[in-house]
Design a protein around this motif. Sequence first.
Motif, mmCIF file in Angstrom:
data_model
loop_
_atom_site.group_PDB
_atom_site.id
_atom_site.type_symbol
_atom_site.label_atom_id
_atom_site.label_comp_id
_atom_site.label_asym_id
_atom_site.label_seq_id
_atom_site.Cartn_x
_atom_site.Cartn_y
_atom_site.Cartn_z
ATOM 1 N N ALA A 1 0.847 -1.190 0.000
ATOM 2 C CA ALA A 1 0.000 0.000 0.000
ATOM 3 C C ALA A 1 0.885 1.243 0.000
ATOM 4 O O ALA A 1 1.709 1.423 0.901
ATOM 5 N N MET A 2 0.726 2.071 -1.040
ATOM 6 C CA MET A 2 1.527 3.297 -1.172
ATOM 7 C C MET A 2 0.661 4.425 -1.695
ATOM 8 O O MET A 2 -0.298 4.206 -2.438
ATOM 9 N N CYS A 3 1.017 5.631 -1.296
ATOM 10 C CA CYS A 3 0.322 6.822 -1.758
ATOM 11 C C CYS A 3 1.334 7.955 -1.886
ATOM 12 O O CYS A 3 2.522 7.756 -1.687
ATOM 13 N N TYR A 4 0.837 9.124 -2.241
ATOM 14 C CA TYR A 4 1.730 10.277 -2.369
ATOM 15 C C TYR A 4 1.011 11.542 -1.933
ATOM 16 O O TYR A 4 -0.223 11.609 -1.909
ATOM 17 N N ILE A 5 1.799 12.531 -1.584
ATOM 18 C CA ILE A 5 1.330 13.909 -1.458
ATOM 19 C C ILE A 5 2.346 14.772 -2.199
ATOM 20 O O ILE A 5 3.516 14.407 -2.294
ATOM 21 N N SER A 6 1.893 15.868 -2.755
ATOM 22 C CA SER A 6 2.805 16.836 -3.359
ATOM 23 C C SER A 6 2.663 18.148 -2.606
ATOM 24 O O SER A 6 1.549 18.639 -2.403
ATOM 25 N N VAL A 7 3.806 18.697 -2.169
ATOM 26 C CA VAL A 7 3.819 19.872 -1.289
ATOM 27 C C VAL A 7 4.811 20.893 -1.828
ATOM 28 O O VAL A 7 5.905 20.539 -2.259
ATOM 29 N N ARG A 8 4.425 22.155 -1.768
ATOM 30 C CA ARG A 8 5.348 23.232 -2.128
ATOM 31 C C ARG A 8 6.415 23.369 -1.039
ATOM 32 O O ARG A 8 6.079 23.410 0.149
ATOM 33 N N PRO A 9 7.692 23.475 -1.422
ATOM 34 C CA PRO A 9 8.758 23.592 -0.412
ATOM 35 C C PRO A 9 8.626 24.800 0.508
ATOM 36 O O PRO A 9 9.113 24.765 1.641
ATOM 37 N N GLU A 10 7.945 25.853 0.073
ATOM 38 C CA GLU A 10 7.822 27.035 0.929
ATOM 39 C C GLU A 10 6.737 26.905 1.996
ATOM 40 O O GLU A 10 6.612 27.772 2.867
ATOM 41 N N ARG A 11 5.968 25.825 1.982
ATOM 42 C CA ARG A 11 4.950 25.632 3.014
ATOM 43 C C ARG A 11 5.634 25.394 4.364
ATOM 44 O O ARG A 11 6.654 24.720 4.463
ATOM 45 N N ALA A 12 5.063 25.928 5.434
ATOM 46 C CA ALA A 12 5.661 25.830 6.772
ATOM 47 C C ALA A 12 5.807 24.385 7.244
ATOM 48 O O ALA A 12 6.738 24.068 7.988
ATOM 49 N N SER A 13 4.935 23.504 6.817
ATOM 50 C CA SER A 13 4.989 22.105 7.241
ATOM 51 C C SER A 13 5.993 21.272 6.453
ATOM 52 O O SER A 13 6.370 20.179 6.889
ATOM 53 N N TYR A 14 6.434 21.774 5.324
ATOM 54 C CA TYR A 14 7.352 21.027 4.458
ATOM 55 C C TYR A 14 8.596 20.533 5.205
ATOM 56 O O TYR A 14 8.924 19.340 5.133
ATOM 57 N N PRO A 15 9.317 21.404 5.944
ATOM 58 C CA PRO A 15 10.520 20.913 6.633
ATOM 59 C C PRO A 15 10.228 19.829 7.673
ATOM 60 O O PRO A 15 11.052 18.954 7.901
ATOM 61 N N LEU A 16 9.057 19.884 8.296
ATOM 62 C CA LEU A 16 8.698 18.851 9.278
ATOM 63 C C LEU A 16 8.542 17.492 8.602
ATOM 64 O O LEU A 16 8.952 16.464 9.148
ATOM 65 N N ILE A 17 7.943 17.490 7.415
ATOM 66 C CA ILE A 17 7.776 16.228 6.691
ATOM 67 C C ILE A 17 9.138 15.699 6.254
ATOM 68 O O ILE A 17 9.440 14.517 6.420
ATOM 69 N N VAL A 18 9.986 16.580 5.731
ATOM 70 C CA VAL A 18 11.323 16.165 5.291
ATOM 71 C C VAL A 18 12.154 15.657 6.474
ATOM 72 O O VAL A 18 12.825 14.621 6.386
ATOM 73 N N GLU A 19 12.113 16.369 7.582
ATOM 74 C CA GLU A 19 12.917 15.995 8.750
ATOM 75 C C GLU A 19 12.490 14.657 9.337
ATOM 76 O O GLU A 19 13.328 13.817 9.696
ATOM 77 N N ASN A 20 11.177 14.429 9.439
ATOM 78 C CA ASN A 20 10.671 13.230 10.101
ATOM 79 C C ASN A 20 10.348 12.086 9.144
ATOM 80 O O ASN A 20 10.197 10.949 9.585
ATOM 81 N N MET A 21 10.205 12.404 7.864
ATOM 82 C CA MET A 21 9.886 11.418 6.830
ATOM 83 C C MET A 21 8.614 10.628 7.161
ATOM 84 O O MET A 21 8.472 9.458 6.821
ATOM 85 N N GLU A 22 7.680 11.301 7.823
ATOM 86 C CA GLU A 22 6.383 10.724 8.160
ATOM 87 C C GLU A 22 5.326 11.822 8.086
ATOM 88 O O GLU A 22 5.624 12.997 8.262
ATOM 89 N N TYR A 23 4.098 11.397 7.868
ATOM 90 C CA TYR A 23 2.950 12.312 7.885
ATOM 91 C C TYR A 23 1.681 11.471 7.920
ATOM 92 O O TYR A 23 1.727 10.245 7.741
ATOM 93 N N THR A 24 0.562 12.123 8.135
ATOM 94 C CA THR A 24 -0.731 11.449 8.132
ATOM 95 C C THR A 24 -1.679 12.199 7.202
ATOM 96 O O THR A 24 -1.775 13.427 7.274
ATOM 97 N N ILE A 25 -2.337 11.463 6.319
ATOM 98 C CA ILE A 25 -3.370 12.024 5.441
ATOM 99 C C ILE A 25 -4.709 11.831 6.137
ATOM 100 O O ILE A 25 -5.082 10.703 6.471
ATOM 101 N N ASN A 26 -5.436 12.923 6.356
ATOM 102 C CA ASN A 26 -6.732 12.879 7.026
ATOM 103 C C ASN A 26 -7.818 13.307 6.042
ATOM 104 O O ASN A 26 -7.795 14.442 5.547
#
Length: 187
Positions: free
Chosen positions: A45-70
């Motif tokens: 099971a795989m999915c994707y999200i596409s995020v603009r690098p200037e979004r405030a949450s972007y570095p958190l996703i890159v740093e932790n390499m995890e996220y949740t889609i709600n």
Amino acid sequence: MKKLSWRPGTQIYPLPAVIVSCGDRPENWSMLTIAWTGTICSDPAMCYISVRPERASYPLIVENMEYTINLTTKKMAFATDWVGVRSAKDYNKWEKTGLTPLPGEKVKSPTLLESPLSIECRVKEIIKLGTHDMFISEVLNVRIDSDLLDQSGRFNLDKADLITYCHGFYYSLGEMIGKFGFSVRKK
């Protein structure tokens, strides 16, 4: 009917309007609204999200390499839009929207109590595409509102009153018109 040519663009609509939550501890949990998301593979099971690098949450996703889609609902429409147009650099989105973070089960990022379905993901690869970076991710866990399961354990997401995004507007999903394979089912 006459067909017109438009400039190349991304008119694959409707799209899910989702809130992505991220961060590895309550002090830095954040969220952003995105519509560039989808399924990549069913096994694994795989999915994707596409995020603009200037979004405030972007570095958190890159740093932790995890996220949740709600996934979001009609009741969550105002908060869904607000989370997407306001920056976590300027606002505490949890306080402003009243959305409730729940600790993730398989990831450190939270899920949303109000979301009927949350998908906990671990990033496998980041592809830089242009305006957005694509986070290709493995699904580690799915959390579902127990009210969406019938007595036989069937998943009834159609009862969740989900919303979609279409060319700048939000819509609620309509009635079910068929089930997979209904066009070839013997009567």
